[in-house]
Design a protein around this motif. Structure first.
Motif, PDB file in Angstrom:
ATOM      1  N   ALA A  98      40.882  40.228  38.671  1.00  0.00           N
ATOM      2  CA  ALA A  98      40.189  41.135  37.767  1.00  0.00           C
ATOM      3  C   ALA A  98      39.475  40.382  36.657  1.00  0.00           C
ATOM      4  N   THR A  99      38.285  40.838  36.329  1.00  0.00           N
ATOM      5  CA  THR A  99      37.611  40.384  35.105  1.00  0.00           C
ATOM      6  C   THR A  99      38.223  41.226  33.982  1.00  0.00           C
ATOM      7  N   LEU A 100      39.446  40.856  33.606  1.00  0.00           N
ATOM      8  CA  LEU A 100      40.274  41.790  32.834  1.00  0.00           C
ATOM      9  C   LEU A 100      40.127  41.692  31.320  1.00  0.00           C
ATOM     10  N   THR A 101      40.061  40.444  30.797  1.00  0.00           N
ATOM     11  CA  THR A 101      40.046  40.337  29.332  1.00  0.00           C
ATOM     12  C   THR A 101      39.066  39.284  28.823  1.00  0.00           C
ATOM     13  N   GLY A 102      38.479  39.580  27.675  1.00  0.00           N
ATOM     14  CA  GLY A 102      37.701  38.565  26.974  1.00  0.00           C
ATOM     15  C   GLY A 102      38.629  37.457  26.481  1.00  0.00           C
ATOM     16  N   GLY A 134      47.919  46.361  23.440  1.00  0.00           N
ATOM     17  CA  GLY A 134      48.921  45.876  22.486  1.00  0.00           C
ATOM     18  C   GLY A 134      48.220  45.711  21.152  1.00  0.00           C
ATOM     19  N   GLY A 135      48.504  44.635  20.463  1.00  0.00           N
ATOM     20  CA  GLY A 135      47.775  44.388  19.215  1.00  0.00           C
ATOM     21  C   GLY A 135      46.618  43.449  19.496  1.00  0.00           C
ATOM     22  N   ARG A 136      46.272  42.628  18.506  1.00  0.00           N
ATOM     23  CA  ARG A 136      45.184  41.667  18.679  1.00  0.00           C
ATOM     24  C   ARG A 136      45.655  40.430  19.441  1.00  0.00           C
ATOM     25  N   ASP A 137      46.973  40.150  19.354  1.00  0.00           N
ATOM     26  CA  ASP A 137      47.489  38.875  19.850  1.00  0.00           C
ATOM     27  C   ASP A 137      47.700  38.835  21.367  1.00  0.00           C
ATOM     28  N   ALA A 138      47.555  37.629  21.936  1.00  0.00           N
ATOM     29  CA  ALA A 138      47.927  37.374  23.339  1.00  0.00           C
ATOM     30  C   ALA A 138      47.369  38.416  24.296  1.00  0.00           C
ATOM     31  N   GLY A 139      46.108  38.738  24.123  1.00  0.00           N
ATOM     32  CA  GLY A 139      45.502  39.838  24.889  1.00  0.00           C
ATOM     33  C   GLY A 139      45.609  39.704  26.402  1.00  0.00           C
ATOM     34  N   ALA A 140      45.462  38.485  26.913  1.00  0.00           N
ATOM     35  CA  ALA A 140      45.482  38.318  28.369  1.00  0.00           C
ATOM     36  C   ALA A 140      46.898  38.470  28.920  1.00  0.00           C
ATOM     37  N   SER A 141      47.884  37.975  28.165  1.00  0.00           N
ATOM     38  CA  SER A 141      49.276  38.110  28.595  1.00  0.00           C
ATOM     39  C   SER A 141      49.747  39.554  28.523  1.00  0.00           C
ATOM     40  N   VAL A 142      49.345  40.245  27.472  1.00  0.00           N
ATOM     41  CA  VAL A 142      49.742  41.650  27.330  1.00  0.00           C
ATOM     42  C   VAL A 142      49.135  42.478  28.478  1.00  0.00           C
ATOM     43  N   ALA A 143      47.887  42.174  28.814  1.00  0.00           N
ATOM     44  CA  ALA A 143      47.252  42.886  29.929  1.00  0.00           C
ATOM     45  C   ALA A 143      48.016  42.635  31.231  1.00  0.00           C
ATOM     46  N   ALA A 144      48.419  41.369  31.440  1.00  0.00           N
ATOM     47  CA  ALA A 144      49.189  41.033  32.644  1.00  0.00           C
ATOM     48  C   ALA A 144      50.510  41.795  32.651  1.00  0.00           C
ATOM     49  N   GLN A 145      51.098  41.862  31.470  1.00  0.00           N
ATOM     50  CA  GLN A 145      52.368  42.571  31.332  1.00  0.00           C
ATOM     51  C   GLN A 145      52.212  44.039  31.710  1.00  0.00           C
ATOM     52  N   PHE A 146      51.106  44.607  31.326  1.00  0.00           N
ATOM     53  CA  PHE A 146      50.815  46.001  31.696  1.00  0.00           C
ATOM     54  C   PHE A 146      50.787  46.129  33.226  1.00  0.00           C
ATOM     55  N   ARG A 150      48.367  28.451  35.007  1.00  0.00           N
ATOM     56  CA  ARG A 150      49.382  29.467  34.795  1.00  0.00           C
ATOM     57  C   ARG A 150      49.590  29.751  33.312  1.00  0.00           C
ATOM     58  N   MET A 151      49.617  31.025  32.992  1.00  0.00           N
ATOM     59  CA  MET A 151      49.807  31.501  31.625  1.00  0.00           C
ATOM     60  C   MET A 151      51.089  32.319  31.576  1.00  0.00           C
ATOM     61  N   PRO A 152      51.652  32.487  30.393  1.00  0.00           N
ATOM     62  CA  PRO A 152      52.966  33.136  30.321  1.00  0.00           C
ATOM     63  C   PRO A 152      52.943  34.663  30.365  1.00  0.00           C
ATOM     64  N   ILE A 153      53.977  35.192  31.001  1.00  0.00           N
ATOM     65  CA  ILE A 153      54.351  36.585  30.790  1.00  0.00           C
ATOM     66  C   ILE A 153      55.765  36.538  30.207  1.00  0.00           C
ATOM     67  N   ALA A 154      56.149  37.537  29.426  1.00  0.00           N
ATOM     68  CA  ALA A 154      57.462  37.533  28.782  1.00  0.00           C
ATOM     69  C   ALA A 154      57.759  38.909  28.212  1.00  0.00           C
ATOM     70  N   ASP A 155      59.052  39.195  28.096  1.00  0.00           N
ATOM     71  CA  ASP A 155      59.464  40.503  27.572  1.00  0.00           C
ATOM     72  C   ASP A 155      58.842  40.821  26.224  1.00  0.00           C
ATOM     73  N   ALA A 156      58.716  39.784  25.393  1.00  0.00           N
ATOM     74  CA  ALA A 156      58.167  40.016  24.052  1.00  0.00           C
ATOM     75  C   ALA A 156      56.751  40.597  24.135  1.00  0.00           C
ATOM     76  N   TYR A 157      55.973  40.141  25.140  1.00  0.00           N
ATOM     77  CA  TYR A 157      54.622  40.707  25.325  1.00  0.00           C
ATOM     78  C   TYR A 157      54.711  42.133  25.856  1.00  0.00           C
ATOM     79  N   ASP A 158      55.700  42.336  26.707  1.00  0.00           N
ATOM     80  CA  ASP A 158      55.857  43.660  27.314  1.00  0.00           C
ATOM     81  C   ASP A 158      56.128  44.720  26.245  1.00  0.00           C
ATOM     82  N   LYS A 159      56.962  44.360  25.300  1.00  0.00           N
ATOM     83  CA  LYS A 159      57.340  45.297  24.222  1.00  0.00           C
ATOM     84  C   LYS A 159      56.133  45.806  23.453  1.00  0.00           C
ATOM     85  N   MET A 160      55.114  44.957  23.353  1.00  0.00           N
ATOM     86  CA  MET A 160      53.930  45.354  22.576  1.00  0.00           C
ATOM     87  C   MET A 160      53.250  46.580  23.166  1.00  0.00           C
TER      88      MET A 160
END
Ligand code: BES
Ligand code: MN
Ligand code: ZN
Length: 492
Positions: free
Chosen positions: A367-371, A430-442, A408-418
């Motif tokens: 996916a062309t998912l995040t800027g 999520g918020g402004r932070d870690a946009g690509a990881s939060v999207a992956a978490q979704f 490889r980039m991280p996924i983690a529970d902390a991102y999931d919580k956002m």
């Protein structure tokens, strides 16, 4: 351009391309040619700065003694080149020959270390990849100048082996070109229904293609995907492709693509500058489609599913609003706080549908998912997010060999919580932070624990500069990568 393979012999006309591994040492053919031209190569070398370094080129025009238009010496820098380096060299050779308006050319491969046939195959592949042009919308008023090169011969000992190997690779190139065509099409021509129509044509290669419209998706309760398409006059589509090249009992592997044929952002409207780029927001779906074409074309012995979610994200009186809550096929509810975070909404239902229906060994989504991933990795690597180390390692390795790299980039529970929402099961941002990881978490919330990798190709689907094997424009990124993953691990 017709590409053919032949046993070594000197061509009678056109251009002859010779490789020089370094230190100005001439190979067997080069020495022969030097003799036949009364030392033209030795003289040219003496009066130039060419030293056989990688990427150097020396063009010796119309040498006396032979009826050739030119001899092109190509620096290799070393004996043994990686596959990617070989293909890149093929691309550069093509570009040079086309640049000097050559019509026919022959590359004499008596170099390349242990595997000269492999070298010959990759040179041909690289040349073919570089020859791509998207000329469809250039009319007589301003026609695109077509490449001059009509025939390229690669001569190598044991040409039949190289010819056979290239037979399969040229199908991969067909897949790459299909992806590039789809990505290049303007959004008034390529929208969900016309995209689906193009993919249907893969039926002729033996791919089973099903197209689900909005009614069928509503029946499946795909409220997440359907919400994105509400503001569009174009009907959303879900296309399911199946290639069954392996034994019936073997579980399939699956690829899922984001196909937003145009992303205005919806009610959370994007700013005007650069919005035209959002025609290639269907790049993930383009790659999945090209991959299916490639593996069907070369009759892969794997069982492969391709699923693409096709929607247009538009603002309109009927469009989804920030604040809406939709129910996805998985039953999970989503508070849509930003209608521009639409790709994940499309993939949520596509991923769930994929694992629910096909029980695949793994799913890879593109996916062309995040800027945000472009901020992090630029245009060198796709971002890879995964819950499975084996799959990740295999993808990384395929990236290294093909040059279509992933990091490889991280996924983690902390991102999931956002993503937790006060009034629904989750928010879509999520918020402004870690946009690509939060999207992956979704996305991970819709994988049902199936081994999965997500490739964020926002920085890779399109390029503003020409590369050795990739002209600027739609890159076709991911087709080579995933074809290689399948070839190396899932055909037995
Ligand atoms: N399609 C875009 C991401 C994108 C941006 C792709 C630039 C290629 C080039 C995606 O739908 C999007 O708009 N993402 C937002 C998410 C945000 C609202 C959480 C983004 O990245 O800004
Ligand atoms: Mn968006
Ligand atoms: Zn988008």
């Amino acid at each position: 351009m017709k590409i053919s393979f032949a046993e070594p012999s000197l061509p009678k006309s056109g251009a002859l391309v010779l490789g020089v591994p370094g230190g100005n040492k001439l190979g067997i053919v080069a020495k022969e040619v030097d003799k036949a031209t009364d030392g033209a190569l030795t003289r040219a070398l003496k009066h130039s700065s060419f030293e056989g370094k990688a990427k150097q080129l020396l063009d010796v025009v119309a040498p006396a003694g032979l009826a050739l238009s030119r001899i092109v010496l190509v620096g290799l820098g070393k004996e043994d080149l990686s596959e990617k380096e070989q293909a890149d060299m093929g691309g550069r050779v093509f570009a040079h020959l086309a640049g000097v308006s050559e019509k026919t050319a022959s590359v004499a491969v008596d170099f390349g270390g242990k595997d000269q046939r492999g070298m010959a195959t990759q040179i041909a592949f690289g040349a073919q990849l570089r020859s791509y042009q998207f000329a469809k919308y250039r009319t007589k008023k301003r026609p695109l100048k077509k490449h001059s090169l009509s025939a390229l011969t690669i001569s190598v000992k044991g040409a039949a082996t190289a010819r056979r190997a290239f037979g399969a690779l040229s199908k991969v190139a067909d897949g790459v070109f299909f992806t590039r065509d789809l990505v290049s099409e303007p959004p008034n021509k390529l929208y969900p229904a016309t995209f689906a129509r193009e993919v249907r044509k893969l039926t002729s290669l033996g791919v089973k293609v099903e197209v689900l419209g909005e009614k069928q998706m509503a029946k499946l309760r795909m409220g997440s995907l359907l919400g994105v398409g509400l503001g569009s006059r174009r009907e959303s589509q879900l296309v399911v492709m199946q290639w069954n090249g392996g034994p019936k009992t073997r579980k399939p592997i699956a690829f899922v693509g984001k196909g937003v044929t145009f992303d205005t952002g919806g009610i959370s409207l994007k700013p005007p500058a650069g919005m035209g780029d959002m025609k290639w927001d269907m790049g993930g779906a383009g790659t999945v489609s090209g991959l299916m074409k490639a593996i069907a074309g070369r009759k892969s012995k794997a069982n492969v599913i391709g699923i693409i979610g096709l929607v247009e994200n538009m603002p309109d009186g009927n469009a989804q609003r920030p604040g809406d809550i939709v129910t996805s096929m998985s039953g999970q509810t989503i508070e849509v706080l930003n209608t521009d975070a639409e790709g994940r909404l499309v993939l949520a239902d596509a991923l769930w549908y994929c694992q629910d229906r096909f029980k695949p060994r793994f799913m890879v989504d593109l996916a062309t998912l995040t800027g945000a991933i472009i901020v992090g990795l630029g245009h060198e690597f796709a971002g890879m997010f995964s819950n499975d180390d084996t799959l990740s390692e295999r993808l990384s390795a395929a990236g290294e060999t093909t040059g279509e790299k992933v990091w490889r980039m991280p996924i983690a529970d902390a991102y999931d919580k956002m993503l937790n929402s006060d009034i629904a099961d989750m928010k879509n941002i999520g918020g402004r932070d870690a946009g690509a990881s939060v999207a992956a978490q979704f996305l991970q919330r819709f994988t049902n624990k199936v081994p999965w990798a997500h490739l964020d190709i926002a920085g890779m689907a399109w390029s503003n500069k020409t590369d050795d094997t990739v002209p600027k424009g739609g890159t076709g990124y991911g087709v080579r990568l995933l074809d290689r993953l399948i070839k190396d691990h899932y055909e037995r």
